[in-house]
Design a protein around this motif. Structure first.
Motif, PDB file in Angstrom:
ATOM      1  N   PHE A  51      -5.048 -14.468  11.904  1.00 43.58           N
ATOM      2  CA  PHE A  51      -4.113 -14.016  11.920  1.00 43.58           C
ATOM      3  C   PHE A  51      -3.845 -13.167  12.568  1.00 43.58           C
ATOM      4  CE2 PHE A  51      -6.014 -14.680   7.681  1.00 43.58           C
ATOM      5  CZ  PHE A  51      -5.522 -13.591   7.071  1.00 43.58           C
ATOM      6  N   ASP A  52      -2.249 -12.921  12.129  1.00 49.39           N
ATOM      7  CA  ASP A  52      -1.371 -12.165  12.128  1.00 49.39           C
ATOM      8  C   ASP A  52      -0.539 -11.875  10.978  1.00 49.39           C
ATOM      9  OD1 ASP A  52       0.101  -9.752  12.950  1.00 49.39           O
ATOM     10  OD2 ASP A  52       1.980 -10.810  13.621  1.00 49.39           O
ATOM     11  N   LEU A  53      -1.922 -10.897  10.778  1.00 51.01           N
ATOM     12  CA  LEU A  53      -1.624 -10.169   8.717  1.00 51.01           C
ATOM     13  C   LEU A  53       0.031  -9.430   8.687  1.00 51.01           C
ATOM     14  CD1 LEU A  53      -1.713  -7.301   7.929  1.00 51.01           C
ATOM     15  CD2 LEU A  53      -4.482  -7.914   8.835  1.00 51.01           C
ATOM     16  N   LYS A  54       0.639  -9.162   9.638  1.00 51.54           N
ATOM     17  CA  LYS A  54       1.944  -8.715   9.659  1.00 51.54           C
ATOM     18  C   LYS A  54       2.610 -10.112   9.483  1.00 51.54           C
ATOM     19  CE  LYS A  54       1.153  -4.438  11.967  1.00 51.54           C
ATOM     20  NZ  LYS A  54       1.453  -3.578  12.962  1.00 51.54           N
ATOM     21  N   GLY A  55       2.613 -11.236   9.742  1.00 54.45           N
ATOM     22  CA  GLY A  55       3.328 -11.900   9.566  1.00 54.45           C
ATOM     23  C   GLY A  55       3.246 -12.880   8.171  1.00 54.45           C
ATOM     24  N   ILE A  56       2.265 -12.578   7.250  1.00 53.67           N
ATOM     25  CA  ILE A  56       1.692 -12.971   5.788  1.00 53.67           C
ATOM     26  C   ILE A  56       2.673 -12.630   5.425  1.00 53.67           C
ATOM     27  CG2 ILE A  56       0.107 -13.867   4.825  1.00 53.67           C
ATOM     28  CD1 ILE A  56      -0.735 -14.739   7.054  1.00 53.67           C
ATOM     29  N   GLY A  79      -2.588  -3.312   5.473  1.00 51.43           N
ATOM     30  CA  GLY A  79      -1.000  -3.680   6.226  1.00 51.43           C
ATOM     31  C   GLY A  79      -0.280  -4.379   5.890  1.00 51.43           C
ATOM     32  N   PHE A  80      -1.260  -5.558   4.613  1.00 54.97           N
ATOM     33  CA  PHE A  80      -1.017  -6.841   4.051  1.00 54.97           C
ATOM     34  C   PHE A  80       0.562  -5.935   3.460  1.00 54.97           C
ATOM     35  CE2 PHE A  80      -0.552  -9.398   0.796  1.00 54.97           C
ATOM     36  CZ  PHE A  80       0.531 -10.445   0.712  1.00 54.97           C
ATOM     37  N   THR A  81       1.476  -6.608   2.680  1.00 58.24           N
ATOM     38  CA  THR A  81       2.059  -5.724   1.317  1.00 58.24           C
ATOM     39  C   THR A  81       2.743  -6.752   0.829  1.00 58.24           C
ATOM     40  OG1 THR A  81       4.268  -5.751   2.845  1.00 58.24           O
ATOM     41  CG2 THR A  81       3.020  -3.860   2.966  1.00 58.24           C
ATOM     42  N   TYR A 128     -14.453  -2.178   3.235  1.00 60.63           N
ATOM     43  CA  TYR A 128     -12.710  -1.430   2.188  1.00 60.63           C
ATOM     44  C   TYR A 128     -13.855  -1.030   1.782  1.00 60.63           C
ATOM     45  CZ  TYR A 128     -13.947  -6.067  -0.076  1.00 60.63           C
ATOM     46  OH  TYR A 128     -14.596  -6.892  -0.944  1.00 60.63           O
ATOM     47  N   THR A 129     -12.967  -0.052   1.261  1.00 63.57           N
ATOM     48  CA  THR A 129     -13.474   0.834   0.139  1.00 63.57           C
ATOM     49  C   THR A 129     -13.323   0.587  -1.787  1.00 63.57           C
ATOM     50  OG1 THR A 129     -11.320   1.682   0.501  1.00 63.57           O
ATOM     51  CG2 THR A 129     -13.324   3.119   1.192  1.00 63.57           C
ATOM     52  N   GLU A 130     -13.648   0.833  -2.923  1.00 60.11           N
ATOM     53  CA  GLU A 130     -13.000   0.131  -4.001  1.00 60.11           C
ATOM     54  C   GLU A 130     -11.836   0.686  -4.370  1.00 60.11           C
ATOM     55  OE1 GLU A 130     -13.980   1.275  -8.846  1.00 60.11           O
ATOM     56  OE2 GLU A 130     -15.295   2.867  -6.928  1.00 60.11           O
ATOM     57  N   GLU A 131     -10.492   1.958  -3.649  1.00 58.68           N
ATOM     58  CA  GLU A 131     -10.166   1.682  -3.483  1.00 58.68           C
ATOM     59  C   GLU A 131      -9.045   1.458  -3.062  1.00 58.68           C
ATOM     60  OE1 GLU A 131      -6.771   5.876  -2.124  1.00 58.68           O
ATOM     61  OE2 GLU A 131      -9.051   5.880  -1.771  1.00 58.68           O
ATOM     62  N   ASP A 132      -9.177   0.506  -1.741  1.00 55.89           N
ATOM     63  CA  ASP A 132      -8.831  -0.822  -1.321  1.00 55.89           C
ATOM     64  C   ASP A 132      -9.075  -1.346  -2.187  1.00 55.89           C
ATOM     65  OD1 ASP A 132      -8.061   0.735   1.108  1.00 55.89           O
ATOM     66  OD2 ASP A 132     -10.712   0.216   2.222  1.00 55.89           O
ATOM     67  N   ALA A 133      -9.924  -2.135  -3.061  1.00 55.89           N
ATOM     68  CA  ALA A 133      -9.801  -3.076  -3.424  1.00 55.89           C
ATOM     69  C   ALA A 133      -8.783  -2.948  -5.103  1.00 55.89           C
ATOM     70  CB  ALA A 133     -11.430  -3.336  -4.669  1.00 55.89           C
ATOM     71  N   LEU A 134      -8.938  -2.213  -5.043  1.00 54.22           N
ATOM     72  CA  LEU A 134      -7.950  -1.593  -6.496  1.00 54.22           C
ATOM     73  C   LEU A 134      -6.337  -1.681  -5.781  1.00 54.22           C
ATOM     74  CD1 LEU A 134      -9.620   1.163  -8.664  1.00 54.22           C
ATOM     75  CD2 LEU A 134      -9.683  -1.105  -9.158  1.00 54.22           C
ATOM     76  N   ALA A 135      -6.035  -1.562  -5.006  1.00 58.51           N
ATOM     77  CA  ALA A 135      -4.714  -1.415  -4.213  1.00 58.51           C
ATOM     78  C   ALA A 135      -5.316  -3.136  -4.110  1.00 58.51           C
ATOM     79  CB  ALA A 135      -4.445  -0.728  -2.741  1.00 58.51           C
ATOM     80  N   ALA A 136      -5.477  -4.368  -3.990  1.00 58.75           N
ATOM     81  CA  ALA A 136      -5.322  -5.516  -3.402  1.00 58.75           C
ATOM     82  C   ALA A 136      -4.887  -5.554  -4.816  1.00 58.75           C
ATOM     83  CB  ALA A 136      -6.515  -6.212  -3.092  1.00 58.75           C
ATOM     84  N   TRP A 137      -5.820  -5.766  -6.134  1.00 58.82           N
ATOM     85  CA  TRP A 137      -5.484  -5.836  -8.094  1.00 58.82           C
ATOM     86  C   TRP A 137      -4.299  -5.355  -7.893  1.00 58.82           C
ATOM     87  CZ3 TRP A 137      -5.771  -2.074 -11.903  1.00 58.82           C
ATOM     88  CH2 TRP A 137      -4.741  -2.611 -12.871  1.00 58.82           C
ATOM     89  N   ARG A 138      -3.859  -4.821  -7.800  1.00 63.64           N
ATOM     90  CA  ARG A 138      -2.633  -4.250  -8.372  1.00 63.64           C
ATOM     91  C   ARG A 138      -1.516  -4.904  -7.839  1.00 63.64           C
ATOM     92  NH1 ARG A 138      -4.956   1.364  -8.598  1.00 63.64           N
ATOM     93  NH2 ARG A 138      -3.953   2.156  -5.816  1.00 63.64           N
ATOM     94  N   ALA A 139      -1.544  -5.469  -6.185  1.00 60.60           N
ATOM     95  CA  ALA A 139      -0.290  -6.688  -5.467  1.00 60.60           C
ATOM     96  C   ALA A 139      -0.593  -7.573  -7.089  1.00 60.60           C
ATOM     97  CB  ALA A 139      -0.983  -6.816  -4.360  1.00 60.60           C
ATOM     98  N   ALA A 140      -1.461  -7.871  -7.369  1.00 55.49           N
ATOM     99  CA  ALA A 140      -1.724  -9.310  -7.702  1.00 55.49           C
ATOM    100  C   ALA A 140      -0.359  -9.835  -9.025  1.00 55.49           C
ATOM    101  CB  ALA A 140      -2.736  -9.788  -8.805  1.00 55.49           C
ATOM    102  N   ARG A 141       0.786 -10.674  -9.290  1.00 48.90           N
ATOM    103  CA  ARG A 141       1.296 -11.131  -9.440  1.00 48.90           C
ATOM    104  C   ARG A 141       1.139 -12.483 -10.495  1.00 48.90           C
ATOM    105  NH1 ARG A 141       6.793 -11.286  -7.681  1.00 48.90           N
ATOM    106  NH2 ARG A 141       6.156  -9.719  -5.913  1.00 48.90           N
ATOM    107  N   PRO A 142       0.893 -12.864 -11.093  1.00 54.03           N
ATOM    108  CA  PRO A 142       0.606 -12.923 -12.225  1.00 54.03           C
ATOM    109  C   PRO A 142       1.642 -14.666 -12.715  1.00 54.03           C
ATOM    110  CG  PRO A 142      -0.357 -10.985 -13.442  1.00 54.03           C
ATOM    111  CD  PRO A 142       1.031 -11.121 -11.829  1.00 54.03           C
ATOM    112  N   VAL A 143       1.049 -15.559 -12.725  1.00 48.84           N
ATOM    113  CA  VAL A 143       1.843 -17.040 -13.637  1.00 48.84           C
ATOM    114  C   VAL A 143       1.556 -17.775 -13.677  1.00 48.84           C
ATOM    115  CG1 VAL A 143       1.604 -17.668 -10.955  1.00 48.84           C
ATOM    116  CG2 VAL A 143       3.424 -18.631 -11.963  1.00 48.84           C
TER     117      VAL A 143
END
Length: 492
Positions: A51-56, A79-81, A128-143
């Motif tokens: 999929f086009d990840l920029k469209g997610i 690039g997912f933000t 991916y690296t450990e740094e990438d993994a922590l960046a993904a964790w920081r994108a978590a939005r708990p609900v």
């Protein structure tokens, strides 16, 4: 306008979960999991996304297991933000689970680059690296469970307890007039710590996992399971050696600790000497302790702080366990493919007085499966090891519902006005569950999404067009991972 659905993973397999939902100009993913298992499956993790990840716009994550979350770091690195929506428990677990996965990716790339036969070749890069993994964790939005939120324009979503592991959820989606429910992974009856799965009934479409869609397990209560474990511990103690338990770091280790602490407190196994030799399991256990007041079956006690349990993180202390006898050693990985369990097996497999107890699924080809099937010798870290220890198994620890549990869950969701989709299962499991669900009339139609790409695609969810993947376990004729998005409309 219609809601469209595209399946990018866990179709006719139990790994790499990823479903794309498209409503107008908005796109969300349910899961973004790592492919695990054979080399051909794992090679898919290096392929471009379907999929086009920029469209997610957002990701909604059901739980922290790597086959559901393990490509999130790559998604972010490329690039997912957007936000990654999940329960608060899942967000806490992701910090450690994803970081560990990142370290493994870095280690594997380094190991392959050290091979002499690759001298002068282009170096392997980690997914991916450990740094990438922590960046993904920081994108978590708990609900919180059962609270509506809007991950992207046109989507309303809420999460429901799935009873699988700490923080696991089923995902209810409303978009373009369609009501859809995605099961995530569902827990079985008598699951420790968690209430039975729950969600509303009456949907247009349901997507249900089928991991054990062809298996009927004997109904075993938590007390029945404890009696089995008690017997194995006492028998191992009578033999005089260690009891070594390969254990998955998340949920399985904590279930074992619950049962061992309960048996020890009731004086049923004497003075237990328990070592949890897995830094990842120890971090996961810290998260369980954080939410101890919400867990069932603990009697309000901090069972993870039981005096018989010692948590081992230091490598030197881990190595010193090899000099012990009479200890209970829990170590990852659960299938003996990596981690500290391998050196405990190296030292304990040759001992006739030691016991190796398997409490989880052992995939075909894994070291655990080879030992369980009766091998007389195995190879660990390049060295031959004779198997003289007692090899035992308890098949009563599972985080997945069996066929009866899945069918019960489905019947509690009816009426399903449109289609039932079955995913996250091997072909035999999917077909068996399809037949049983069809015989009970749970949906007007039952669809099993296919797995592998064939032909070209003009799918807007696959802008790269045709991308082919070879896999010995699946034919190119069998369909598509990045298939054309399927429009689904509300049914009356």
């Amino acid at each position: 306008m219609t809601l469209s659905l595209a399946v990018h993973g866990a179709a006719r397999t139990v790994t790499g979960s990823c479903i794309e939902l498209i409503a107008g100009k908005s796109r969300i993913l349910l899961e973004c999991g790592l492919f695990q298992g054979s080399r051909s499956l794992e090679a898919l993790n290096h392929e471009p996304f379907d999929f086009d990840l920029k469209g997610i716009d957002a990701v909604v994550l059901s739980h922290a297991h790597i086959d559901h979350s393990g490509l999130l770091p790559r998604l972010v690195a490329e690039g997912f933000t957007g936000a990654i929506w999940c329960t608060v428990q899942t967000a806490d677990l992701l910090e450690f689970m994803l970081a560990d996965a990142g370290r493994i990716q870095e280690y594997e790339a380094e190991r392959r680059n050290r091979r002499r036969d690759r001298a002068g070749e282009t170096p392997f890069e980690p997914i991916y690296t450990e740094e990438d993994a922590l960046a993904a964790w920081r994108a978590a939005r708990p609900v919180a469970l059962e609270e509506w939120f809007e991950p992207a324009p046109g989507f309303r979503v809420r999460l429901w307890n799935a009873g699988h592991i700490l923080g696991s959820a089923s995902v209810e989606v409303e978009a373009e007039g369609v009501r859809l429910l995605y099961s995530g992974d569902l827990g079985p009856e008598n699951k420790a710590f968690h209430a039975h799965p729950a969600s509303p009934a009456g949907f247009d479409f349901v997507i249900c996992e089928a991991t054990y869609g062809d298996r009927m397990r004997e109904r075993v209560s938590i007390e029945d399971r404890r009696r089995l474990l008690e017997g194995e511990i006492l028998a191992a103690r009578a033999r005089g050696g260690n009891l070594v338990i390969p254990s998955f770091a998340l949920e399985r280790t904590q279930e074992l600790l619950l049962d061992i602490a309960t048996l020890s407190s009731s004086q049923r196994i004497g003075q237990a000497m328990v070592f949890v030799d897995s830094p990842l399991a120890n971090r996961a256990t810290d998260v369980f302790r954080k939410y101890a007041s919400e867990l069932e079956d603990t009697g309000g006690r901090d069972i993870f702080g039981h005096p018989s349990i010692r948590y081992v993180n230091d490598v030197a202390e881990s190595m010193r366990l090899n000099t012990l006898s009479g200890a209970i050693i829990l170590a990852a990985s659960g299938m003996c493919e990596a981690g500290r369990i391998r050196h405990h097996l190296f030292y304990n497999l040759p001992r006739p007085d030691s016991t190796i107890l398997f409490v989880g699924f052992q995939a075909e080809g894994s070291l655990g499966r080879v030992i369980l099937e009766g091998a007389k010798r195995v190879r660990i870290s390049g060295r031959d090891v004779r198997v003289r220890a007692q090899v035992r198994q308890i098949d009563s620890y599972s985080a997945h519902a069996d066929q009866a549990g899945l069918l019960d869950w489905l019947q509690q969701r009816i009426p399903i006005a449109g289609s039932l989709f079955l995913d996250h299962g091997e072909s035999a499991s999917l077909e068996a569950l399809r037949r049983e669900a069809q015989s009970r009339g749970v949906a007007q139609s039952i669809i099993i999404p296919e797995s592998w790409a064939s032909g070209t695609s003009s799918d807007p969810g696959n802008p790269r067009g045709a991308r082919r993947r070879a896999c010995p376990s699946a034919s190119r004729r069998s369909g598509a991972i990045g298939r054309t998005a399927m429009p689904i409309s509300p049914r009356t």
